[in-house]
Design a protein around this motif. Structure first.
Motif, short mmCIF file in Angstrom:
data_model
loop_
_atom_site.label_atom_id
_atom_site.label_comp_id
_atom_site.label_asym_id
_atom_site.label_seq_id
_atom_site.Cartn_x
_atom_site.Cartn_y
_atom_site.Cartn_z
N THR A 1 -35.79 2.34 7.85
CA THR A 1 -35.95 2.02 9.13
C THR A 1 -34.13 2.59 9.35
O THR A 1 -33.77 2.67 10.71
CB THR A 1 -35.70 0.80 9.66
OG1 THR A 1 -34.10 0.15 8.97
CG2 THR A 1 -36.35 -0.72 9.15
N SER A 2 -33.72 3.20 8.33
CA SER A 2 -32.43 3.87 8.92
C SER A 2 -31.21 3.57 9.28
O SER A 2 -29.96 3.39 10.05
CB SER A 2 -32.44 5.35 9.35
OG SER A 2 -33.09 6.87 9.64
N GLU A 3 -31.64 1.50 9.19
CA GLU A 3 -30.20 1.03 9.80
C GLU A 3 -29.74 0.42 8.62
O GLU A 3 -29.99 0.74 7.56
CB GLU A 3 -30.87 -0.48 10.43
CG GLU A 3 -31.96 -0.09 11.55
CD GLU A 3 -31.81 -1.59 12.42
OE1 GLU A 3 -31.24 -2.44 12.96
OE2 GLU A 3 -33.27 -1.36 12.81
N SER A 4 -28.55 -0.12 9.19
CA SER A 4 -27.21 -0.29 8.54
C SER A 4 -26.55 -1.81 8.63
O SER A 4 -26.57 -1.78 9.91
CB SER A 4 -26.37 0.46 7.31
OG SER A 4 -26.76 2.07 6.97
N GLU B 1 -40.39 -2.44 16.18
CA GLU B 1 -39.07 -2.13 15.00
C GLU B 1 -38.61 -3.15 14.44
O GLU B 1 -37.71 -3.29 13.22
CB GLU B 1 -37.53 -1.20 15.41
CG GLU B 1 -37.31 -1.37 16.76
CD GLU B 1 -36.73 -0.56 17.20
OE1 GLU B 1 -35.36 -0.94 16.98
OE2 GLU B 1 -37.20 0.66 18.25
N LYS B 2 -38.22 -4.72 14.83
CA LYS B 2 -37.74 -5.86 14.61
C LYS B 2 -38.64 -6.16 13.64
O LYS B 2 -38.17 -6.84 12.31
CB LYS B 2 -38.08 -6.69 15.90
CG LYS B 2 -36.83 -6.04 16.79
CD LYS B 2 -36.37 -7.62 17.69
CE LYS B 2 -35.63 -7.52 18.10
NZ LYS B 2 -35.23 -6.35 18.96
N TYR C 1 -27.69 -7.86 10.40
CA TYR C 1 -29.20 -6.68 10.60
C TYR C 1 -28.62 -6.96 12.43
O TYR C 1 -29.48 -6.26 13.77
CB TYR C 1 -29.54 -6.23 10.57
CG TYR C 1 -30.01 -5.81 8.94
CD1 TYR C 1 -29.94 -4.28 8.87
CD2 TYR C 1 -29.60 -6.21 7.82
CE1 TYR C 1 -29.72 -4.04 7.46
CE2 TYR C 1 -29.76 -5.99 6.18
CZ TYR C 1 -29.24 -4.56 6.49
OH TYR C 1 -29.32 -4.22 5.65
N LEU D 1 -38.01 -4.03 10.58
CA LEU D 1 -36.52 -4.82 9.86
C LEU D 1 -37.24 -5.59 8.70
O LEU D 1 -36.96 -5.82 7.86
CB LEU D 1 -35.99 -4.60 10.52
CG LEU D 1 -34.88 -5.31 10.62
CD1 LEU D 1 -33.87 -4.30 9.63
CD2 LEU D 1 -33.50 -5.52 11.70
N MET E 1 -24.42 -3.75 9.91
CA MET E 1 -23.30 -4.39 10.34
C MET E 1 -22.27 -5.02 9.86
O MET E 1 -21.01 -4.53 10.01
CB MET E 1 -23.46 -5.00 12.47
CG MET E 1 -23.89 -4.61 13.22
SD MET E 1 -24.32 -5.22 14.93
CE MET E 1 -25.17 -6.23 14.39
N GLU F 1 -30.46 -3.73 1.33
CA GLU F 1 -29.27 -2.48 2.08
C GLU F 1 -30.35 -2.02 1.28
O GLU F 1 -30.21 -0.65 2.28
CB GLU F 1 -28.39 -2.54 1.32
CG GLU F 1 -27.15 -1.52 2.23
CD GLU F 1 -26.10 -2.31 2.00
OE1 GLU F 1 -24.76 -1.50 2.72
OE2 GLU F 1 -25.45 -2.92 1.14
N VAL G 1 -34.04 -1.51 3.08
CA VAL G 1 -33.65 -1.19 4.90
C VAL G 1 -33.84 -0.25 5.49
O VAL G 1 -34.01 0.74 6.84
CB VAL G 1 -33.25 -2.11 5.68
CG1 VAL G 1 -32.29 -2.05 6.79
CG2 VAL G 1 -33.54 -3.89 5.78
N LYS G 2 -32.47 0.11 4.77
CA LYS G 2 -31.77 2.30 4.71
C LYS G 2 -33.11 2.61 4.52
O LYS G 2 -33.53 4.14 5.51
CB LYS G 2 -30.89 2.78 4.15
CG LYS G 2 -30.19 3.81 4.26
CD LYS G 2 -29.44 3.54 5.06
CE LYS G 2 -28.15 4.36 5.39
NZ LYS G 2 -27.15 4.75 7.11
#
Length: 118
Positions: free
Chosen positions: A65-68, A3-4, A85, A7, A70, A58, A61-62
Motif C-alpha cells: 500500500t506504500s503506507e507507513s 484501500e482500507k 496506521y 491495508l 504514523m 510494516e 503494508v509498505k
C-alpha cells in the motif's frame, strides 16, 4: 474504501507471515468515541516473535500500500507493540499481556472477526 481493505489484508498477511496467532479484527466504524475504523489484535509467543510480527506488518503494508505507520509504540520491550496506521490500529501482544488488558472486548457493540492462523 478499497484501500482500507487492502491495508487490513496487508496487516493480516504480515501477521501470518511470522506465525502470529489469535488474530482478531474489530470493526469500530460508526461507533461513537472510537479513534479508528479497525483494531487488529494478535499474539506472538515471545517478545522476539512480537517484534518480528511488527517488522513483517510494516514491510508488508509498505510493499502493498506504500503506507507507513504514523506511530509505533512498545518496541523497546516488545511485550506489546502498538502500530498506528490512522484508520487501523494494530496491537501485538505476548499472551499474558493480551489476557491482562483484554482489549478484545472493550466495545460490546463492535463487530469481531477471528482470522484463522496459517
Amino acid at each position: 474504501m478499497k484501500e482500507k481493505n487492502e491495508l487490513l489484508e496487508s496487516i493480516i498477511e504480515g501477521i501470518q507471515e511470522k506465525k502470529g496467532k489469535n488474530i482478531t479484527t474489530i470493526e469500530l466504524k460508526g461507533i461513537a468515541g472510537t479513534i479508528c475504523d479497525h483494531f487488529v489484535i494478535c499474539e506472538g509467543n515471545t517478545p522476539t516473535q512480537v517484534s518480528a510480527v511488527a517488522e513483517s506488518i510494516e514491510e508488508m503494508v509498505k510493499r502493498n500500500t506504500s503506507e507507513s505507520p504514523m506511530r509505533i509504540q512498545g518496541k523497546q520491550r516488545s511485550e506489546w507493540i502498538g502500530m498506528d496506521y490512522g484508520s487501523v490500529i494494530v496491537h501485538i501482544f505476548v499472551p499474558e499481556l493480551r489476557s491482562y488488558y483484554n482489549i478484545d472486548h472493550l466495545w460490546e457493540d463492535a463487530s469481531l472477526e477471528n482470522i484463522p492462523s496459517l
